[in-house]
Enzyme design. Structure first.
Site, PDB file in Angstrom:
ATOM      1  N   ALA A  67     -21.109  -1.912 -27.078  1.00  0.00           N
ATOM      2  CA  ALA A  67     -21.929  -1.176 -26.113  1.00  0.00           C
ATOM      3  C   ALA A  67     -23.346  -1.116 -26.676  1.00  0.00           C
ATOM      4  CB  ALA A  67     -21.368   0.222 -25.919  1.00  0.00           C
ATOM      5  N   GLY A 110     -17.319  -2.442 -28.003  1.00  0.00           N
ATOM      6  CA  GLY A 110     -17.103  -2.743 -26.587  1.00  0.00           C
ATOM      7  C   GLY A 110     -16.836  -4.218 -26.330  1.00  0.00           C
ATOM      8  N   GLU A 113     -13.276  -4.576 -26.857  1.00  0.00           N
ATOM      9  CA  GLU A 113     -12.595  -3.899 -25.740  1.00  0.00           C
ATOM     10  C   GLU A 113     -12.676  -4.728 -24.456  1.00  0.00           C
ATOM     11  OE1 GLU A 113     -14.926  -0.413 -26.713  1.00  0.00           O
ATOM     12  OE2 GLU A 113     -13.124   0.797 -26.845  1.00  0.00           O
ATOM     13  N   GLU A 133     -17.109   1.214 -34.439  1.00  0.00           N
ATOM     14  CA  GLU A 133     -17.780   2.441 -33.973  1.00  0.00           C
ATOM     15  C   GLU A 133     -17.845   3.526 -35.036  1.00  0.00           C
ATOM     16  OE1 GLU A 133     -15.477   0.745 -32.296  1.00  0.00           O
ATOM     17  OE2 GLU A 133     -16.063   0.541 -30.197  1.00  0.00           O
TER      18      GLU A 133
HETATM   19  N1  CAA Z   1     -26.422  -2.415 -29.333  1.00  0.00           N
HETATM   20  C1  CAA Z   1     -27.758  -2.633 -29.286  1.00  0.00           C
HETATM   21  N2  CAA Z   1     -28.366  -3.586 -30.003  1.00  0.00           N
HETATM   22  C2  CAA Z   1     -27.613  -4.354 -30.806  1.00  0.00           C
HETATM   23  C3  CAA Z   1     -26.229  -4.179 -30.910  1.00  0.00           C
HETATM   24  C4  CAA Z   1     -25.625  -3.163 -30.124  1.00  0.00           C
HETATM   25  N3  CAA Z   1     -24.294  -2.933 -30.132  1.00  0.00           N
HETATM   26  N4  CAA Z   1     -25.735  -5.073 -31.793  1.00  0.00           N
HETATM   27  C5  CAA Z   1     -26.797  -5.783 -32.224  1.00  0.00           C
HETATM   28  N5  CAA Z   1     -27.924  -5.348 -31.622  1.00  0.00           N
HETATM   29  C6  CAA Z   1     -29.283  -5.859 -31.803  1.00  0.00           C
HETATM   30  C7  CAA Z   1     -29.862  -5.448 -33.131  1.00  0.00           C
HETATM   31  O1  CAA Z   1     -30.406  -4.125 -33.055  1.00  0.00           O
HETATM   32  C8  CAA Z   1     -30.915  -6.511 -33.327  1.00  0.00           C
HETATM   33  O2  CAA Z   1     -32.024  -6.197 -32.525  1.00  0.00           O
HETATM   34  P1  CAA Z   1     -33.541  -6.373 -33.146  1.00  0.00           P
HETATM   35  O3  CAA Z   1     -33.668  -7.849 -33.386  1.00  0.00           O
HETATM   36  O4  CAA Z   1     -34.418  -5.881 -32.061  1.00  0.00           O
HETATM   37  O5  CAA Z   1     -33.582  -5.594 -34.408  1.00  0.00           O
HETATM   38  C9  CAA Z   1     -30.288  -7.775 -32.712  1.00  0.00           C
HETATM   39  O6  CAA Z   1     -29.243  -7.286 -31.851  1.00  0.00           O
HETATM   40  C10 CAA Z   1     -29.645  -8.691 -33.738  1.00  0.00           C
HETATM   41  O7  CAA Z   1     -28.749  -7.923 -34.526  1.00  0.00           O
HETATM   42  P2  CAA Z   1     -28.824  -7.861 -36.127  1.00  0.00           P
HETATM   43  O8  CAA Z   1     -30.222  -8.100 -36.591  1.00  0.00           O
HETATM   44  O9  CAA Z   1     -28.151  -6.604 -36.551  1.00  0.00           O
HETATM   45  O10 CAA Z   1     -27.941  -9.153 -36.462  1.00  0.00           O
HETATM   46  P3  CAA Z   1     -27.032  -9.383 -37.752  1.00  0.00           P
HETATM   47  O11 CAA Z   1     -26.580 -10.800 -37.675  1.00  0.00           O
HETATM   48  O12 CAA Z   1     -27.717  -8.933 -38.982  1.00  0.00           O
HETATM   49  O13 CAA Z   1     -25.757  -8.409 -37.553  1.00  0.00           O
HETATM   50  C11 CAA Z   1     -23.966  -7.390 -36.292  1.00  0.00           C
HETATM   51  C12 CAA Z   1     -24.898  -8.620 -36.469  1.00  0.00           C
HETATM   52  C13 CAA Z   1     -23.039  -7.280 -37.521  1.00  0.00           C
HETATM   53  C14 CAA Z   1     -23.135  -7.630 -35.056  1.00  0.00           C
HETATM   54  C15 CAA Z   1     -24.828  -6.102 -36.178  1.00  0.00           C
HETATM   55  O14 CAA Z   1     -25.813  -6.322 -35.188  1.00  0.00           O
HETATM   56  C16 CAA Z   1     -24.060  -4.891 -35.775  1.00  0.00           C
HETATM   57  O15 CAA Z   1     -23.421  -4.286 -36.611  1.00  0.00           O
HETATM   58  N6  CAA Z   1     -24.100  -4.505 -34.490  1.00  0.00           N
HETATM   59  C17 CAA Z   1     -23.511  -3.284 -33.988  1.00  0.00           C
HETATM   60  C18 CAA Z   1     -22.026  -3.427 -33.839  1.00  0.00           C
HETATM   61  C19 CAA Z   1     -21.447  -2.113 -33.343  1.00  0.00           C
HETATM   62  O16 CAA Z   1     -21.544  -1.084 -33.989  1.00  0.00           O
HETATM   63  N7  CAA Z   1     -20.817  -2.160 -32.170  1.00  0.00           N
HETATM   64  C20 CAA Z   1     -20.204  -1.005 -31.570  1.00  0.00           C
HETATM   65  C21 CAA Z   1     -21.148  -0.328 -30.609  1.00  0.00           C
HETATM   66  S1  CAA Z   1     -20.550   1.224 -29.962  1.00  0.00           S
HETATM   67  C22 CAA Z   1     -19.404   0.780 -28.804  1.00  0.00           C
HETATM   68  O17 CAA Z   1     -19.186  -0.368 -28.537  1.00  0.00           O
HETATM   69  C23 CAA Z   1     -18.698   1.952 -28.123  1.00  0.00           C
HETATM   70  C24 CAA Z   1     -17.575   1.533 -27.257  1.00  0.00           C
HETATM   71  O18 CAA Z   1     -16.443   1.731 -27.585  1.00  0.00           O
HETATM   72  C25 CAA Z   1     -17.825   0.952 -25.935  1.00  0.00           C
END
Ligand code: CAA
Length: 259
Positions: A67, A110, A113, A133
């Protein structure tokens, strides 16, 4: 007339509809608008008589990284509850035609999911699948605690959800979370081949078979999902949710207070 979307791409190849998540700069983070568009496209293809199966995919780097954390980070409990954005997700299970997920790269939160909402999953070797998460101070909110546990069993689901660590495509296959693992170059082709195979069958039989299989989950899962959703919303009144999401956006480690 072809609908224009901002966050997804749609296409048709014979009887197969292809929906591609397309927010490359944020690894296909599932914003509210993206989900609305996705459900609209799936619903349209469901009603399109030419279409017999739908393939849902992302990019090579990411199916979807979850998400949209930026969108959620300042959310309040009442705000997120009134918006009830996960209600959009519920409409995916109303789609009658089979949906095949073609997953490469990150399928997190998400993204995992959404993948589990599909009927069949073809994964590239590169796929990393998880529910991270907990790292940002919340829990899965779009079905993860219920669907992952049903798919991989309690122990593995606990490990994945409590540590937040992703698993590889091969491990996901071992646990029956994905149907097939294939070389990176051919994940989409393989999903298309599976869709074409299904498209050969009677659409009525396909529809009734899908409906019957999904019935299995209906009774006990509903209460769990509701419970999970309320707990997810509740976490938006915690300091740790604010800190976790803020730390993520500021690219630093969070300090959780447990409050
Ligand atoms: N939401 C918003 N932006 C996101 C994102 C997310 N879930 N995942 C990645 N991005 C963005 C980053 O902020 C980054 O943006 P900027 O370039 O503007 O800084 C861009 O995508 C690229 O990401 P990274 O620089 O972090 O790339 P990476 O290769 O170093 O890492 C990753 C990749 C491991 C996937 C890392 O981005 C990450 O950990 N993402 C979040 C994963 C996460 O926590 N997901 C769960 C979200 S909550 C949820 O999903 C609730 C639910 O149950 C529905």
């Amino acid at each position: 007339m072809k609908t224009t979307y901002r966050n997804i791409l749609t296409d048709k190849d014979g009887a197969i509809a292809i929906v591609t998540l397309h927010r490359p700069k944020v690894l296909n983070a599932l914003s509210h608008e993206l989900m609305e568009e996705l459900v609209q496209a799936l619903t349209d293809f469901d009603q399109d008589e030419e279409v017999r199966a739908i393939v849902l995919t992302g990019s090579e780097r990411a199916f979807a990284a979850g998400a949209d954390i930026k969108e959620m980070s300042e959310e309040t409990t009442i705000g997120i509850m009134l918006k009830d954005q996960f209600a959009t997700w519920d409409r995916i299970k109303e789609i009658k035609k089979p949906i095949i997920a073609a997953v490469s790269g990150y399928a997190l939160g998400g993204g995992c999911e959404l993948m589990m909402n599909c009927d069949i999953i073809v994964a590239a070797e590169s796929a990393q699948i998880g529910q991270p998460e907990i790292n940002i101070g919340v829990i899965p909110g779009a079905g993860g605690t219920q669907r992952l546990t049903r798919a991989v069993g309690k122990q593995k689901a606990m490990e994945m959800i409590l540590t937040g660590q992703p698993i590889s495509a091969r491990e996901a296959k071992e646990y029956g979370l994905v149907n097939k693992v294939v070389p990176n170059e051919i994940f989409l082709e393989e999903a298309m081949a599976m869709a074409r195979e299904i498209a050969k069958k009677s659409p009525v039989a396909t529809r009734l078979a899908k409906e019957a299989i999904l019935k299995v989950f209906d009774t006990p899962i509903s209460e769990g999902l509701l419970f999970e959703r309320k707990n997810f919303y509740m976490l938006f009144s915690s300091e740790d949710q604010k800190e976790g999401m803020k730390a993520f956006l500021e690219k630093r480690q969070p300090t959780f207070s447990g409050k």
